[in-house]
Write a protein that holds these residues in place. Structure first.
Motif, short mmCIF file in Angstrom:
data_model
loop_
_atom_site.label_atom_id
_atom_site.label_comp_id
_atom_site.label_asym_id
_atom_site.label_seq_id
_atom_site.Cartn_x
_atom_site.Cartn_y
_atom_site.Cartn_z
N ALA A 1 0.87 -1.18 0.00
CA ALA A 1 0.00 0.00 0.00
C ALA A 1 0.90 1.22 0.00
N ILE A 2 1.12 1.82 -1.17
CA ILE A 2 2.17 2.81 -1.30
C ILE A 2 1.79 4.17 -0.74
N GLU A 3 0.50 4.44 -0.54
CA GLU A 3 0.11 5.75 0.00
C GLU A 3 0.68 6.00 1.39
N PRO A 4 0.48 5.08 2.34
CA PRO A 4 1.02 5.36 3.67
C PRO A 4 2.44 4.87 3.88
N SER A 5 3.04 4.25 2.88
CA SER A 5 4.34 3.62 3.06
C SER A 5 5.48 4.52 2.60
N GLU A 6 6.62 4.30 3.23
CA GLU A 6 7.86 4.94 2.81
C GLU A 6 8.89 3.83 2.62
N ILE A 7 9.18 3.51 1.37
CA ILE A 7 10.07 2.39 1.05
C ILE A 7 11.45 2.93 0.71
N PRO A 8 12.45 2.74 1.57
CA PRO A 8 13.82 3.20 1.23
C PRO A 8 14.37 2.41 0.05
N SER A 9 15.34 2.98 -0.63
CA SER A 9 15.98 2.26 -1.74
C SER A 9 16.77 1.07 -1.20
N SER A 10 16.91 0.07 -2.03
CA SER A 10 17.55 -1.18 -1.60
C SER A 10 18.92 -1.35 -2.23
N GLU A 11 19.78 -2.07 -1.53
CA GLU A 11 21.07 -2.51 -2.05
C GLU A 11 20.99 -4.02 -2.22
N TYR A 12 21.13 -4.47 -3.46
CA TYR A 12 20.93 -5.88 -3.74
C TYR A 12 22.23 -6.67 -3.92
N GLU A 13 23.36 -6.00 -3.81
CA GLU A 13 24.62 -6.65 -4.16
C GLU A 13 24.93 -7.84 -3.26
N TYR A 14 24.56 -7.72 -1.97
CA TYR A 14 25.02 -8.74 -1.02
C TYR A 14 23.90 -9.66 -0.52
N ILE A 15 22.73 -9.62 -1.15
CA ILE A 15 21.67 -10.52 -0.72
C ILE A 15 21.55 -11.68 -1.70
N ALA A 16 21.06 -12.79 -1.20
CA ALA A 16 20.87 -13.97 -2.04
C ALA A 16 19.63 -13.80 -2.91
N PRO A 17 19.59 -14.45 -4.08
CA PRO A 17 18.39 -14.37 -4.91
C PRO A 17 17.17 -14.92 -4.18
N HIS A 18 16.00 -14.32 -4.45
CA HIS A 18 14.74 -14.79 -3.90
C HIS A 18 14.07 -15.65 -4.96
N PRO A 19 14.02 -16.97 -4.79
CA PRO A 19 13.58 -17.85 -5.88
C PRO A 19 12.08 -17.96 -6.07
N ASN A 20 11.27 -17.44 -5.13
CA ASN A 20 9.83 -17.75 -5.15
C ASN A 20 8.92 -16.58 -5.52
N LEU A 21 9.38 -15.34 -5.38
CA LEU A 21 8.51 -14.20 -5.59
C LEU A 21 8.10 -14.08 -7.06
N GLU A 22 6.78 -14.11 -7.31
CA GLU A 22 6.26 -14.08 -8.67
C GLU A 22 5.54 -12.78 -9.01
N ILE A 23 4.86 -12.16 -8.02
CA ILE A 23 4.02 -10.99 -8.28
C ILE A 23 4.29 -9.92 -7.22
N ILE A 24 4.47 -8.69 -7.68
CA ILE A 24 4.54 -7.54 -6.79
C ILE A 24 3.44 -6.57 -7.19
N GLU A 25 2.60 -6.20 -6.23
CA GLU A 25 1.49 -5.28 -6.48
C GLU A 25 1.73 -3.98 -5.72
#
Length: 481
Positions: free
Chosen positions: A380-404
């Protein structure tokens, strides 16, 4: 039938099946009564209405209610065909009860408490699902009736001892903002006492309940599969006393629309809705309310719970529970480190596959790490504040299919989240299974959305327009009702 007035609900039979007779005399049916009973059951049964499986996360609530209302009308019509049909339909007439007008409550309470000839138990023992929709669809009800008996839902909960599904949305009809009712804790005690062995789905909207009482109530409901409670308030250990007495009034400041809610019902002056003995029961229920005996210590295990939605998550209290089968979590929090602290707890539900999130200071990369089995993420992006992410050091997420990315306000531009976060993770090969990004609702300048970039990366960018539901506030997070 407790027919909703003022709502556009269809009243055609939900299903139909032929019934054949050799005579107009019901005693000379071709089939035995048992066969006729099966046929009528099939003709009026709405399986979606008694569903408590994980699929309810995606249900169209309005459609289910319409089917139930149509089925209720069909049941009522069939019960008038003959005495034989009435006797058959008596088994199903009160299996599902939906109330849209408060003035039906007194007569319904009387009917549910009545034992008719030929049956051992009162009608209420047949009720498996009870729905309250008061003040919905511009159908007002008298707010003063709330404080007379709302703390037990006017005796209806105790009248239905085999209740499997309880759903209630009560909208204040007084002028002002739609804030939760001031609710006496006797209601939570009544649910714990009457429903502990049967309730599988519990949804409450428009009731004020503090987090410690959520905790107290839920620990009894070990058969619970789905729980949604909107109106949860904080429990502050430095100020509040655990399970203390309720405040008698609450002032809600909102400029010229400010309102004071008061629980100060004078039982010597009856509302006129109920007779004196019934009002006496309501009074006694409030004065003598108490929690049933409970011997188990925390963590409290809810072994069947797969769907949980609290409008505000307080992790300092939620860690008292263990949810071994939790799959769908709808959470809102605004603490800087609340999710981190909860994630370090041994009972953190890593089994979650569907997450609806509203909050601050938690980047996508952290969510991906905390929920390794996640298949669908709704933000729910209206009340949310999502900081930018750094992906270099995290493992791949194999299951996520949909982002709404869900919102009702078109002023919120989702492009930075899509380009700088989600597609960045795809490019870094951290989301190998991502196949779709959904936007709800569409923004004005859809031609500026990164459609080509998504297509080049093998991701579908879909703009979804969902109509706002009749029963606002009871569907998924992006409805914000």
């Amino acid at each position: 039938m407790l027919q909703p007035q003022g709502l556009k609900l269809p009243f055609e039979p939900a299903r139909s099946a032929p019934v054949i007779f050799t005579s107009a005399n019901p005693e000379k049916m071709v089939f035995p009564v048992e066969i006729i009973s099966c046929i009528l059951r099939h003709a009026t049964f709405v399986p979606e209405a008694l569903d408590t499986s994980p699929t309810i996360f995606f249900e169209d609530r309005d459609a289910v209610i319409e089917l139930v209302c149509a089925s209720m009308k069909t049941k009522a019509s069939l019960s008038l065909v003959s005495k034989a049909f009435h006797d058959v339909m008596e088994n199903y007439l009160y299996e599902i009860v939906m109330i849209f007008r408060f003035d039906y409550v007194p007569i319904l309470l009387q009917r549910l408490r009545t034992t008719i000839p030929g049956f051992r138990n009162p009608r209420g023992h047949k009720c498996r699902r009870l729905d309250f929709y008061l003040g919905i669809g511009k159908i007002p009800y008298a707010d003063n009736a709330w404080y007379e008996g709302g703390h037990t839902l006017w005796g209806l909960i105790s009248a239905c001892p085999r209740l499997e599904i309880l759903m209630a949305r009560v909208v204040r009809s007084v002028y002002g903002p739609d804030h939760p009712h001031l609710t006496h804790k006797a209601l939570w005690m009544t649910i714990a006492a009457c429903c502990a062995k049967t309730i599988r789905r519990l949804e409450l909207y428009g009731f004020q309940i503090r987090m410690d009482r959520v905790e107290m109530m839920l620990r009894y409901l070990t058969k619970l599969e789905a729980c949604r409670i909107i109106g949860v308030g904080p429990f502050d250990q430095s100020v509040d006393i655990y399970d203390d007495e309720e405040p008698k009034e609450r002032f809600i400041a909102c400029g010229d629309r400010s309102v004071t809610l008061r629980d100060c019902w004078d039982y010597s002056k009856m509302s006129g809705w109920f007779d004196a003995p019934t009002v006496g029961e309501f009074k006694a229920a409030k004065e003598n309310s108490h929690w049933p005996p409970f011997a188990t210590s925390a963590p409290y295990i809810l072994p069947c719970l797969h769907t949980l939605r609290l409008d505000t998550i307080y992790f300092s209290r939620l860690h008292q529970f263990s949810f071994p089968r939790l799959r769908h979590l709808d959470m809102t929090f605004y603490l800087d480190d609340g999710l981190d602290l909860y994630a370090k707890n041994d009972h953190f539900p890593v089994s979650i596959t569907h997450l609806t999130y509203a909050g601050r200071n938690v980047p996508f990369s952290q969510i991906f790490c905390l929920f390794p089995h996640l298949q669908q993420l709704s933000v729910a992006i209206e009340p949310s504040e999502i900081p930018s992410s750094e992906y270099e050091y995290i493992a791949p997420h194999p299951n996520l299919e949909i982002i709404e990315l869900a919102s009702w306000n078109g002023a919120y531009d989702p492009q930075s989240l899509i380009r700088d976060d989600i597609l960045a993770a795809v490019r870094a090969r951290k989301l190998p299974s991502l196949r779709m990004i959904k936007l709800t609702p569409p923004w004005e300048h859809s031609e500026e959305l990164p459609l080509e970039e998504c297509e080049a990366l093998g991701v579908t960018l879909q703009v979804v327009l969902r109509a706002k539901p009749t029963f606002t506030g009871m569907n998924r997070r992006h409805h914000h009702g």
